[in-house]
Design a protein around this motif. Sequence first.
Motif, PDB file in Angstrom:
ATOM      1  N   ALA A 146      45.565  34.584  36.890  1.00  0.00           N
ATOM      2  CA  ALA A 146      45.725  35.726  35.985  1.00  0.00           C
ATOM      3  C   ALA A 146      47.201  35.896  35.620  1.00  0.00           C
ATOM      4  N   VAL A 147      47.444  36.022  34.328  1.00  0.00           N
ATOM      5  CA  VAL A 147      48.808  36.225  33.832  1.00  0.00           C
ATOM      6  C   VAL A 147      48.782  37.441  32.920  1.00  0.00           C
ATOM      7  N   PRO A 153      44.398  44.279  29.659  1.00  0.00           N
ATOM      8  CA  PRO A 153      43.975  44.221  31.060  1.00  0.00           C
ATOM      9  C   PRO A 153      44.262  42.828  31.643  1.00  0.00           C
ATOM     10  N   LEU A 154      44.529  42.786  32.939  1.00  0.00           N
ATOM     11  CA  LEU A 154      44.815  41.530  33.606  1.00  0.00           C
ATOM     12  C   LEU A 154      43.606  40.613  33.514  1.00  0.00           C
ATOM     13  N   VAL A 187      34.869  42.385  37.974  1.00  0.00           N
ATOM     14  CA  VAL A 187      35.322  41.674  36.784  1.00  0.00           C
ATOM     15  C   VAL A 187      34.335  41.897  35.650  1.00  0.00           C
ATOM     16  N   SER A 188      34.796  41.619  34.445  1.00  0.00           N
ATOM     17  CA  SER A 188      33.904  41.471  33.297  1.00  0.00           C
ATOM     18  C   SER A 188      34.243  40.115  32.690  1.00  0.00           C
ATOM     19  N   MET A 196      39.883  41.274  35.046  1.00  0.00           N
ATOM     20  CA  MET A 196      39.831  42.005  36.293  1.00  0.00           C
ATOM     21  C   MET A 196      39.814  43.502  36.015  1.00  0.00           C
ATOM     22  N   LYS A 197      38.914  44.206  36.721  1.00  0.00           N
ATOM     23  CA  LYS A 197      38.859  45.658  36.565  1.00  0.00           C
ATOM     24  C   LYS A 197      39.620  46.296  37.711  1.00  0.00           C
ATOM     25  N   ARG A 198      40.245  47.394  37.418  1.00  0.00           N
ATOM     26  CA  ARG A 198      41.036  48.084  38.436  1.00  0.00           C
ATOM     27  C   ARG A 198      40.183  49.027  39.231  1.00  0.00           C
TER      28      ARG A 198
END
Length: 198
Positions: A146-147, A153-154, A187-188, A196-198
């Motif tokens: 992940a960048v 969103p990440l 995640v979605s 990634m969801k927070r």
Amino acid sequence: MDVSERTWELLVAAGAERRFGAGDVLLRQGDPATHVLLLTAGRVKALMTLPDGQVLVLAVRGPGELLGEIAVLGGGDRSATVIAVDPCVTSALPADRFRALLHSAGAADELLRRAMRRLREGEAWRAETAALPAGPRVVRALLRLAVPRGGEPLGVGLGQQEIGQAVGLSRGVVAAELARLRELGVVSTERGRTIMKR
């Protein structure tokens, strides 16, 4: 950013701007190391093709990254292919100019420390791939690949097959693990992208 701000600014200012579209090859495995790219915008993925044709995803990198410097400093050909995930902006420096600037700026030690960090990162990733079951391997790959991308969103801008290539798993196994993470609300997924969801 992998190098000090002072060194980065010096190198970027000395280079010539080059732009690449999503999917364009920035550096090709096996080519001579004629130049270094400094990634100022966008994300790239680094891939290595093994002699048997198997492709490994080595990393995803974002702005503030040096690309191709290992081959320039170590001699020899490019060890990986670098492909734009998004439209990218780089500053290109010929190999001789890059080495001269590092020497004059006293930044050789800085680059050596960076190379050592990369080696340790690769060793940790190989150890995880050998020791962990599929679920944790996929989660750790998502975190490593992940960048951040300008206020979005990440996420990981890779498809399931490429995530599998990063951790030695089949596309089907990665799909099953991502489905489990979606059910957990972690995640979605979209075509070619995991967020990634927070």
